[in-house]
Design an enzyme around this catalytic site. Structure first.
Site, PDB file in Angstrom:
ATOM      1  CG  PHE A 282      15.259   0.341  -5.061  1.00  0.00           C
ATOM      2  CD1 PHE A 282      16.304  -0.113  -4.935  1.00  0.00           C
ATOM      3  CD2 PHE A 282      14.302   0.447  -6.038  1.00  0.00           C
ATOM      4  CE1 PHE A 282      16.945  -0.179  -5.506  1.00  0.00           C
ATOM      5  CE2 PHE A 282      15.290   0.290  -7.150  1.00  0.00           C
ATOM      6  CZ  PHE A 282      16.670  -0.232  -6.826  1.00  0.00           C
ATOM      7  CB  THR A 291       1.428   0.284   2.165  1.00  0.00           C
ATOM      8  OG1 THR A 291       2.132  -0.596   1.385  1.00  0.00           O
ATOM      9  CG2 THR A 291       2.553   1.530   2.759  1.00  0.00           C
ATOM     10  CB  VAL A 349       5.775  -4.444   9.826  1.00  0.00           C
ATOM     11  CG1 VAL A 349       5.420  -5.770  10.281  1.00  0.00           C
ATOM     12  CG2 VAL A 349       4.783  -3.626  10.439  1.00  0.00           C
ATOM     13  CE1 TYR A 553       1.022   0.890 -10.265  1.00  0.00           C
ATOM     14  CE2 TYR A 553       1.870   2.241 -12.373  1.00  0.00           C
ATOM     15  CZ  TYR A 553       1.260   1.960 -10.999  1.00  0.00           C
ATOM     16  OH  TYR A 553       2.387   2.048 -10.397  1.00  0.00           O
TER      17      TYR A 553
END
Lengths: 633, 678
Positions: A282, A291, A349, A553
């Site tokens: 997505f 990011t 962008v 993570y």
């Protein structure tokens, strides 16, 4: 569609098709026939614009295929069926339509949750609960004259008012909406964006760029203090590959394209970017750039900053871009680095030139079981030292290993389950691994068949030195699947009083073990102190290796029964966990970004002067704060 | 923060129900059975099993030690290999070798010894239960006070008895030198640290890596004396920070999630070494630790030492204590194993924590009736004690009064209401027949007889003889000083300044804390809280009225006020003697070795001439404390170049300090700036 009947259909095409089937493996359920994914020789720009248009995943009205208050496609979700067995609906994924027998027990034991205690979400989006839009009439009028499509529909606006932070989804499930954008516009190309930004500047309208909507940093939240009309600039319709340059192996792509489309379309020409963030179904190219995204296979292909050759961004001051495509330049600070990580605060962008690679000939999963996490980390460190990391290497801790195990789909043959039993016996009894300490590394190799096999041997040899045992391809593949379905699983948890989230950091090698232990322990302690009744799931994995450190993570989830304000408790614990990360030498973020969620730590992260530098860029590029999402600074 | 560490119901008479006499069971069942019991403790869950040899190997291979080794090799010009060998040697001398078999042997021996020495050893079960839990969760540091050699293995003994992992214990190297015993101790978990390590870089490095490795790995609970050594005066000592820093560093640097500190207060009715200690303080050298000496000392085993209390404090989380006091990010930018001087922040945090631990030890210790009596005996004129005798009636009445005051001030008194008060006091005196004896309704100080028999004693010897008894008495008084010291400082400030102004009194209070910072334990940066507490306590006993600006005397509490002030008088007098000595002509540069006998001579002379009324000025402990305090106040400086620890006096500064103390000139803040809040 490429046609196989033409006489020019070469061997190359056939091979490419074969590869594709393998590649598609970890993302998509194999489809009967080859209609879904086809290899094709690259055609020049515009050769078949219309057909490729139809294949695009993301429509303007996202609600046609996606959930409004949860992750992903409307047709895909986990549920407990009448027998109390977990199953995954839909047809899109490998796991789709399968029964997952182990999940219920794992779920109940890990969280102390019960299938009797449900917390269902509000089923329908109630448009009347959404604030009516504050419109800037002059802006709307002029926008109309440009012919760029836009909408003031409540559903459209709600869809673009959030990312996927826990508190955002939690509020949606309760049918609560905060400030949402007042309208949505869908530019179709770079020039449309130029027009929109000009109009916004002229009429002092606040623009918030929207790509794939997968943010987990509160980046898409509308600042409640914003009094101007807020326009969500949805790039999803700017999703064409404009050209492919086979001589230089680059592709020029519109920034709204989502990861799966980009890979699929390039694959049709026998190429790939190799950039596969966990959200690639997505998330969009523009979002990656904004990011500083990182992909699972960065060891071969690099992170977004390594992949990008040229960026075009529209700002209130005009368009920023470089004059050439030289692979490296010594022309002062790289202006790309003002753009990458700017999180929509400077502009939109619109087009990116990216490196592409021929698709790999061969791909192989693998896994290694270690007696404990310490040994596993030592092995990853050694792999990094020898610079022989496979396309992806991840180390899951014991809790996550068990989690992955619980997601094993029902096995059809007695033989397989017998084999599984034998494997388990061998590892725990014969090799003496403690089932409550052992952990597993998952591997993905890519490249020439021969080289892959050679590479595989090298890695397994290193693993053996740290007590690692090869544990098969299946375990490896399931490990990667976990990252694609985890967000769906969160929705399941939320149906039963369980809330959770993931967050990440990067940290020097010598601190990896310490940060993992301390952050996990901090989460457990904070939950206890805040009245969480059942010990939380607090688990981590090392997901990327670098020369000087690793990316870690964390997953954390708990049963919130008995808490009056679970989201607040959740946020306090997450806040404490972030403080713990910083105190242990971890970074504020490896790839999720700062958004508004982690803004408070920016100053200590980049120093006062650093803050000043970033602010002065913002002040020059966007003095009127047109790009007013208030991320980062 | 102040109150977080305090037990909720700490004040008052100790509830005997939560204390269990562990000797009770030993007296009824087989000692051998106890020694051979199944020992099945729950260790720290985060620890991977590791042998003593593996631990040593990890220490020698540590990156930190490699850095230091290389550094030293460069500095000295020797090869890295040589330095490594030296490090090996140091580690060999230092390291423990904990073995269950020897714990059993120790258990058996100690049962025999303890049963003979003590009527009972009381342990608080609640604390022990909390410890058992804590040990499983984080690395644990056991921090007992140290008042007697007897307590060296008591913690291990108790933990062994209750199925809790036995600790490794930091011990002074002299113990290692004892034949056989040294090795037994080593195998019971002791590791040995040299005294006066000074600037031996390699030694520091090996020691700190060893300690840190034990904490990091959660190898075993670690026991060490934060006071550094056995207190000769039974008073708490200013904590030593080196070991404390080593222990805490793994937390500061994120190598462990948390560390649990367990303060332990060991209190004795009567201390085995009482007479030895008193003589040591008077300049008679301490006998060297030797196995022969230990055997000879067996005669002390014939006597009764009453009861011993071991009070395990509430386990404290370093993480919680240090919250907001240490920024762990400070270690982010340099390799954590690079040899580095601790930052000022880390030092302050360590010092604060160390002082806090000593204060908690103080608050957790049990005060015996005898301590109350010793306190009062010392306030009687010396001739009354040596010649006329103090009326028993008077002593007991006053003791009961003091008991009430102590309870009001929150002391833990070991004075159960079950036995009649008079019996309690009589048996206290009987237990301490080495110091006082009761005859015909009067109480007298016991003077050493042996010396007297040989030949007529000189006047000076007479002073020493009396001093020994007085210092023994003083040591029992010292056990309860911490209860009274804060209000006593205020009472003294009121007495000396004759002021009623709060701010003036506070200034003088601060001056006294500063001056006596080596004498009593004050937690750094808590001046104003201490002052508030002092005010409150004086008000509580009705001695003063307190308003926003003023502290005024009340007629009701004169007794308490004069008691408190008299409590500190010996210290003030002693300090003045030493100030006087240092202000004399001719004393400019001196060594500690010269200072001690010279001051002792002066004090003896003054006592004989009747000018000085306290024998405590003869205590080398007080003398050393004065020196340290003056150094802190920069009235005395240590000469850098000197090899023999020479000091230089700033006479004017010493005189000024003396004048402030006697109230001739008002104090200006000598060193510390007043707390910002006042």
């Amino acid at each position: 569609m490429a046609s196989n009947s033409s006489g020019g259909s070469s061997d190359r095409q056939r091979i490419a098709q074969q590869r594709l089937r393998i590649i598609a493996g970890h993302l998509q359920r194999p489809v009967d026939g080859d209609s879904a994914i086809l290899a094709a020789e690259c055609k020049a720009q515009g050769s078949k614009p219309d057909t490729s248009r139809e294949e695009k995943t993301v429509p303007r009205r996202r609600q046609e295929i996606m959930k409004w208050n949860g992750w992903g496609y409307s047709d895909s979700r986990f549920l407990f069926n009448k027998k109390g067995q977990a199953e995954f609906t839909g047809k899109r994924y490998r796991l789709s339509g399968m029964i997952i027998p182990g999940l219920k027990d794992w779920f109940e034991c890990t969280f102390g949750a019960s299938l009797q205690h449900k917390t269902p979400a509000t089923p329908l989006l109630n448009s009347s609960a959404v604030q009516p839009p504050t419109l800037n009439e002059a802006f709307v009028e002029e926008l109309k004259s440009t012919g760029i499509p836009f909408s003031q529909d409540a559903e459209d606006r709600v869809f673009r008012a959030h990312g996927h932070c826990l508190h955002e989804i939690f509020a949606l499930r309760e049918g609560k909406f905060g400030r949402v954008p007042d309208m949505v516009v869908w530019p179709n190309c770079h020039n449309d964006v130029v027009k929109i930004v000009e109009l916004a500047s002229k009429h002092n309208v606040c623009l918030i760029p929207y790509g794939g909507g997968t943010s987990v940093s509160s980046a898409l939240e509308c600042p409640p203090e914003e009094t101007r009309s807020i326009v969500s600039l949805d790039t999803s319709q700017m999703n064409r590959i404009l050209w492919v340059d086979e001589k230089n192996l680059t592709a020029h792509v519109e920034a709204g394209i989502v990861g799966q489309d980009l890979e699929r379309l390039l694959n049709e020409s026998g190429y790939c970017t190799g950039h596969e963030p966990d959200s690639m179904e997505f998330s969009s190219l523009g979002g990656w750039v904004a990011t500083r995204a990182s992909g699972m296979k960065k060891n071969i292909y690099g992170n977004i900053e390594d992949l990008v050759v040229h960026i075009k961004m529209v700002t209130p001051q005009g368009v920023i871009e470089k004059s050439c495509q030289g692979p490296r330049m010594s022309t002062g600070p790289d202006i790309h680095h003002f753009i990458m990580g700017s999180e929509g605060t400077l502009g939109v962008v619109t087009e990116v030139t990216m490196k592409i690679r021929p698709m790999p000939e061969y791909q192989k999963y693998g896994s290694v079981v270690f007696p404990n996490f310490e040994q596993g980390v030592a092995c990853l460190r050694e792999v990094a030292r020898q610079r022989c990391a496979p396309a992806s290497i991840r180390l899951m801790d014991n809790e996550q290993f068990k989690f992955g195990h619980a997601l094993k789909p029902q096995v059809s043959s007695i033989f397989t389950s017998f084999l599984d039993g034998l494997k388990k016996f061998y590892i725990t009894k014969f090799k003496g691994f403690d089932p409550n300490r052992l952990c597993v590394a998952t591997l993905l190799f890519e490249g020439d068949r021969e080289k892959v096999l050679q590479h595989e041997k090298q890695v397994y040899d290193i693993a053996a030195k740290f007590g690692g045992l090869a544990a098969g391809e299946d375990n490896g593949q399931r490990g990667y699947m976990l990252t694609f379905v985890i967000a769906y699983l969160r929705d399941l948890g939320m149906d039963y009083y369980v809330i959770g989230e993931s967050f990440e950091t990067s940290v020097p090698w010598d601190r990896v073990l310490d940060i993992c232990r301390n952050v996990k322990a901090r989460i457990v302690r904070e939950c206890k102190e805040r009245g969480v009744q059942f010990p939380p799931l607090s688990t981590c994995r090392v997901t990327q290796t670098y020369d000087a450190g690793a990316c870690v993570y964390f997953y954390f989830a708990f049963n919130y029964r008995g808490l009056s304000d679970p989201v607040h408790v959740y946020e306090q614990v997450e806040h404490a966990a972030r403080e713990e990360i910083l105190a242990n030498g971890g970074s504020l973020s490896h790839h999720h970004g700062v958004g508004k969620l982690r803004k408070e730590w920016m100053r200590e992260t980049v120093s006062n002067v650093g803050m000043g530098m970033l602010k002065s860029v913002k002040d020059y590029v966007d003095p009127n704060n047109i790009f007013g999402n208030r991320n980062l600074l | 923060m102040t109150n977080t560490y305090r037990d909720s119901g700490r004040a008052g008479l100790v509830d005997e129900r939560q204390f269990v006499d562990i000797l009770e069971e030993r007296r009824h069942s087989s000692d051998l059975g106890h020694a051979l019991r199944t020992f099945n403790p729950h260790p720290y869950q985060g620890a991977a099993p590791c042998s003593a040899a593996e631990l040593n190997k990890a220490v020698l291979e540590a990156q930190y030690l490699r850095y230091v080794t290389k550094e030293i090799a460069m500095e000295t010009g020797s090869s890295v290999e040589e330095v490594r060998k030296e490090a090996c040697g140091i580690l060999e001398e230092m390291s423990q070798n904990l073995q269950l078999g020897f714990i059993r042997l120790m258990g058996y021996t100690l049962t025999k010894v303890f049963k003979r020495l003590f009527t009972s050893i009381f342990v608080n079960m609640e604390g022990l239960n909390m410890l058992q839990q804590a040990i499983q969760e984080t690395p644990v540091i056991l921090m007992p006070n140290h008042r007697s050699y007897v307590d060296f293995l008591i913690i291990s003994y108790i933990l062994f008895t209750y199925d809790i992992p036995v600790p490794v214990i930091a011990a002074g190297i002299p113990l290692a030198g004892m034949k056989m015993v040294g090795e037994i101790l080593r195998r019971s978990g002791a590791f040995f640290i040299r005294r006066a390590i000074g600037s031996d870089k390699l030694y520091w490095a090996v020691l700190s890596e060893y300690v840190k490795a034990i904490v990091r790995k959660g190898y075993a609970p670690m026991e060490f004396y934060v006071e550094g050594l056995r207190s000769r005066t039974l008073k708490s000592l200013t904590p030593k920070l080196g070991m404390m820093h080593m222990v805490l560093e793994p937390y500061f640097k994120g190598e462990v999630f948390d560390i649990t500190l367990v303060p332990i207060s060991i209190s004795y009715d009567r201390v085995l070494e009482e007479s030895l200690l008193a003589h040591e303080l008077l300049g008679v050298p301490k006998p060297k630790e030797s196995t022969m000496g230990l055997l000879k000392a067996s005669k002390v085993l014939q006597e009764d030492y009453g009861t011993m209390h071991v009070n395990f404090g509430r386990p404290l989380s370093v993480r919680q204590l240090c919250h907001g006091k240490i920024n762990r990010c400070q270690y982010n930018l340099i390799p954590r194993d690079l040899p580095q001087k601790p930052t000022a922040e880390a030092q302050a945090c360590v010092s604060w924590l160390a002082h806090l631990m000593v204060r908690i030890q103080e608050e957790g210790s049990l005060i015996s009736p005898w301590s109350l009596m010793a306190c009062l005996l010392l306030q009687a004129p010396i001739t009354v004690l040596t010649e006329e005798g103090l009326l028993w009636q008077q002593l007991t009445e006053k003791t009961l009064w003091l008991r009430k005051l102590a309870l009001d001030y929150g002391a833990r008194l070991n004075w159960s209401g079950q036995a009649p008060d008079s019996d309690v006091m009589s048996s206290a005196v009987a237990l301490h027949c080495s110091i006082v004896h009761r005859k015909a309704g009067r109480v007298y100080l016991v003077q050493e007889e042996e010396l007297a028999r040989k030949r007529p004693i000189s006047l000076e010897e007479g002073v020493t003889r009396t001093a020994a008894a007085v210092l023994m008495l003083a040591s029992y008084r010292n056990q309860l000083l911490h209860v009274f010291v804060r209000p006593a400082l205020l009472a003294t400030a009121i007495h000396i300044t004759k002021s009623t102004q709060r701010n003036e009194l506070f200034t003088f209070f601060c001056f006294l804390q500063d001056l006596f910072s080596y004498e009593f334990i004050f937690i750094p940066d808590k001046l104003s809280q201490d002052f508030e507490e002092a005010c409150l306590l004086l008000k509580k006993c009705g001695a003063v009225h307190i308003s926003q600006q003023e502290v005024t005397l009340s007629d009701m509490g004169l007794e308490a006020l004069s008691f408190l002030q008299a409590l500190l008088q010996p210290f003030i007098d002693s300090y003045q003697v030493m100030f006087r000595y240092l202000s004399e002509e001719g004393v400019n540069v001196f060594t500690e070795k010269q200072f001690l006998p010279a001051v002792r001579n002066l004090a003896t002379k003054l006592i004989l001439s009747g000018e000085l009324h306290t024998y405590e000025a003869l205590s080398s402990d007080t003398q050393k404390n004065v020196l340290s305090a003056l150094r802190r106040l920069e009235a005395v400086t240590k000469l850098r170049a000197s090899e023999q620890n020479e000091y230089k006096v700033n006479k004017a500064a010493v005189r000024r300090t003396g004048d402030i103390l006697s109230g001739k000139i008002p104090p200006q803040m000598l060193q510390t700036t007043p707390d910002a809040r006042l």
